[in-house]
Design an enzyme around this catalytic site. Structure first.
Site, short mmCIF file in Angstrom:
data_model
loop_
_atom_site.label_atom_id
_atom_site.label_comp_id
_atom_site.label_asym_id
_atom_site.label_seq_id
_atom_site.Cartn_x
_atom_site.Cartn_y
_atom_site.Cartn_z
CB SER A 164 -0.87 -0.03 1.26
OG SER A 164 -1.46 1.22 1.47
CE LYS A 181 -1.39 -4.70 3.38
NZ LYS A 181 -1.63 -5.99 2.77
CE1 TYR A 211 -3.68 -2.83 5.61
CE2 TYR A 211 -3.19 -0.52 5.16
CZ TYR A 211 -3.51 -1.79 4.71
OH TYR A 211 -3.65 -2.01 3.36
N1 LIG Z 1 -8.72 -1.30 -0.61
C1 LIG Z 1 -7.70 -0.48 -0.39
O1 LIG Z 1 -7.89 0.73 -0.26
C2 LIG Z 1 -6.30 -1.02 -0.31
C3 LIG Z 1 -5.21 -0.14 -0.47
C4 LIG Z 1 -3.91 -0.63 -0.40
C5 LIG Z 1 -3.70 -1.99 -0.15
N2 LIG Z 1 -4.75 -2.81 0.03
C6 LIG Z 1 -4.50 -4.23 0.31
O2 LIG Z 1 -5.06 -4.99 -0.74
C7 LIG Z 1 -5.52 -6.25 -0.24
C8 LIG Z 1 -6.98 -6.43 -0.63
O3 LIG Z 1 -7.72 -5.32 -0.16
P1 LIG Z 1 -9.30 -5.23 -0.36
O4 LIG Z 1 -9.65 -3.79 -0.40
O5 LIG Z 1 -9.73 -6.12 -1.45
O6 LIG Z 1 -9.77 -5.80 1.05
P2 LIG Z 1 -11.01 -6.76 1.37
O7 LIG Z 1 -11.15 -6.76 2.84
O8 LIG Z 1 -12.18 -6.40 0.55
O9 LIG Z 1 -10.44 -8.16 0.87
C9 LIG Z 1 -9.59 -8.94 1.66
C10 LIG Z 1 -10.15 -10.34 1.66
O10 LIG Z 1 -9.26 -11.17 2.42
C11 LIG Z 1 -10.05 -12.00 3.28
N3 LIG Z 1 -9.17 -12.34 4.41
C12 LIG Z 1 -8.64 -11.54 5.35
N4 LIG Z 1 -7.85 -12.24 6.18
C13 LIG Z 1 -7.88 -13.52 5.74
C14 LIG Z 1 -7.26 -14.72 6.17
N5 LIG Z 1 -6.47 -14.78 7.23
N6 LIG Z 1 -7.51 -15.86 5.48
C15 LIG Z 1 -8.33 -15.84 4.39
N7 LIG Z 1 -8.93 -14.74 3.94
C16 LIG Z 1 -8.71 -13.59 4.61
C17 LIG Z 1 -11.28 -11.19 3.63
O11 LIG Z 1 -12.37 -11.99 3.99
C18 LIG Z 1 -11.53 -10.43 2.33
O12 LIG Z 1 -12.38 -11.16 1.47
C19 LIG Z 1 -5.27 -6.21 1.27
O13 LIG Z 1 -4.05 -6.85 1.52
C20 LIG Z 1 -5.17 -4.73 1.57
O14 LIG Z 1 -4.37 -4.48 2.70
C21 LIG Z 1 -6.05 -2.36 -0.07
#
Ligand SMILES: NC(=O)c1ccc[n+]([C@@H]2O[C@H](COP(=O)([O-])OP(=O)(O)OC[C@H]3O[C@@H](n4cnc5c(N)ncnc54)[C@H](O)[C@@H]3O)[C@@H](O)[C@H]2O)c1
Length: 352
Positions: A139, A168, A164
Site C-alpha cells: 500500500s 505492509k 496496518y
Molecule cells: N482497498 C484499499 O484501499 C487497499 C489499499 C492498499 C492496499 N490494500 C491491500 O489490498 C488487499 C486487498 O484489499 P481489499 O480492499 O480487497 O480488502 P477486502 O477486505 O475487501 O479483501 C480482503 C479479503 O481477504 C479476506 N481475508 C482476510 N484475512 C484472511 C485470512 N487470514 N484468510 C483468508 N482470507 C482472509 C477477507 O475476507 C476479504 O475477502 C489487502 O491486503 C489490503 O491491505 C487495499
C-alpha cells in the site's frame, strides 16, 4: 526465462493461480480479469470481510465454476490441503489481510497476527510446493507523510503511523529478504469504483473510512450527509489530494505483474496508481456531475492521521509492467461505484 508452455496447468489447461482474499474488493475483480485472460484462478478466503455471494457473482460474470475454499490463510494445515488437492499452482496473488487503519490502531495484535501470519504461511507453502511466482498487496501507506510528489518507489518509508502500515512494510521486508526472484510487491494507491457490470464492488464494514463508499452511501440515503475532513490543507481547494485508481485497472496490474515475471524474474516493487491526484472536493463534484445527484456535504475539521497529498509516480509500472497503465477515468469509476451501490440497494441477499 520461463515460457508460456512451461506454466503448470490445472485440469482446464489454464495456468492455475491461487488468489487469497479472492472474495474481497480487489481480489474479486482480479479473479474475473484472470479468468478473462485465460488463467484458472482458485480462491481461498475466510470471509472475514466478504460475503459468499460474491463468489456466485464472480462465477456469473465469468460463466465459470471457479473454485473457492473457505479457509483461513494463517491455518497452515488446511492451506496445505488446498495445495495438495489443487496440484501445482503457477503463481499466488496474496490479497488476504485486514485493511482498516483505525481498527489496526485499536487492535494491533489482530493485525500483526493475521496480516503477518497469513503472509508467512503463504511464503512457506510457496517454498514447500515450489510455486514460482508471488504477487503481494502492499500500500501507498508505507510512504507515510510524503515529502516529494509524485512519490517514487525509492521514497523513504514511514509507515509506522499505524499497525496496518507496519504490517505492509514488514511484509515487504520479509519478501525482499526471502526471495531474490519470483516476487512482485505492488503498492496500491486509492482503489475505487466497481465492476462496470455493477455485479462486483466494495463492501465496507460499518461506517466507510474511504471517500467513495461514503459518497455512494450518502447518495443512496444510508448516511445523512457526507463529511469532508479538513478544508485548510495547503492544496488548491484546501481538501486532501489522493491518487484514485479504478479497481479494474488495479486488477489488471496483477496480470501484468505475472507477465513481467515471465521476462524478468527479479523481485521488484511497483507503485500502482494513475499518477494524477484529485482533491476530495473534485471527487465530490465529479460524482454529482456524472450521476446527476446533489449530495448533502458537511465540512468538518481535519481527521487525525490524514496525509495532505499523495499521488504516485507510475513511470516504473508503465515501463516495466508490460506497458500497463490505468485506463478508466475518474468519471468512469464514480459511475461504476454508483451502479454498484444501486445494485446493493435493490437487494442482494446480504445475509448469505
Ligand atoms: N482497498 C484499499 O484501499 C487497499 C489499499 C492498499 C492496499 N490494500 C491491500 O489490498 C488487499 C486487498 O484489499 P481489499 O480492499 O480487497 O480488502 P477486502 O477486505 O475487501 O479483501 C480482503 C479479503 O481477504 C479476506 N481475508 C482476510 N484475512 C484472511 C485470512 N487470514 N484468510 C483468508 N482470507 C482472509 C477477507 O475476507 C476479504 O475477502 C489487502 O491486503 C489490503 O491491505 C487495499
Amino acid at each position: 526465462m520461463k515460457k508460456k508452455s512451461d506454466m503448470k496447468k490445472g485440469n482446464s489447461n489454464r495456468p492455475k493461480i491461487l488468489v487469497t482474499g479472492g472474495a474481497g474488493f480487489i481480489g474479486s475483480h482480479t479473479t474475473v480479469e484472470l479468468w478473462n485472460a485465460g488463467y484458472e484462478p482458485v480462491i481461498v478466503d475466510n470471509f472475514s470481510n466478504s460475503k459468499k455471494w460474491v463468489v456466485i457473482s464472480i462465477r456469473e460474470l465469468t460463466s465459470s465454476g471457479i473454485r473457492c475454499y473457505d479457509v483461513d490463510c494463517c491455518d497452515q494445515t488446511n492451506m496445505r490441503k488446498v495445495f495438495e488437492k489443487e496440484g501445482q499452482f503457477y503463481g499466488i496473488i496474496h490479497f488476504a489481510a485486514y485493511k482498516s487503519v483505525s481498527e489496526s490502531v485499536d487492535q494491533p495484535e489482530l493485525y500483526y497476527s493475521n496480516n503477518i501470519g497469513a503472509l508467512k504461511c503463504i511464503m512457506e507453502l510457496k517454498e514447500e510446493f515450489g510455486i514460482p511466482d508471488l504477487i503481494f498487496s502492499s500500500s501507498a501507506t508505507v510512504y507515510g507523510d510524503v515529502k516529494n510528489l509524485p512519490v517514487t518507489e525509492n521514497a523513504p518509508l514511514g509507515a509506522a503511523s499505524s499497525p496496518y502500515g507496519v504490517t505492509k512494510q514488514l511484509g515487504e521486508e520479509l519478501l525482499l529478504d526471502a526471495f531474490e526472484t519470483g516476487a512482485i510487491i505492488l503498492r496500491y494507491f486509492n482503489p475505487i469504483g466497481a465492476h462496470p457490470s455493477g455485479l462486483l464492488g466494495e463492501l465496507p464494514a460499518g461506517t466507510p473510512q474511504n471517500l467513495v463508499p461514503f459518497i455512494t452511501q450518502t447518495a443512496i440515503g444510508k448516511r445523512k450527509a457526507l463529511k469532508v475532513f479538513g478544508t485548510d490543507y495547503n492544496t488548491s481547494d484546501g481538501t486532501c489530494i489522493r491518487d484514485y485508481i479504478h479497481v479494474v485497472d488495479l486488477a489488471r496490474a496483477h496480470l501484468s505483474a505475472l507477465g513481467r515475471l515471465l521476462v524478468d524474474r527479479k523481485t521488484d516493487i511497483f507503485n500502482v496508481g494513475t499518477g494524477r491526484g484529485y482533491s476530495v472536493k473534485e471527487v465530490v463534484e465529479t460524482f454529482q456531475k456524472v450521476n446527476g445527484i446533489t449530495l448533502p456535504v458537511i465540512y468538518d475539521a481535519r481527521r487525525e492521521g490524514d496525509v495532505e497529498a499523495v499521488y504516485a509516480d507510475c513511470t516504473k509500472a508503465n515501463q516495466l509492467l508490460l506497458n500497463w497503465r490505468a485506463e478508466y477515468s475518474l468519471d468512469d469509476a464514480l459511475m461504476h461505484a454508483w451502479k454498484w451501490e444501486i445494485r446493493l440497494a435493490e437487494g442482494i441477499d446480504l445475509a448469505a
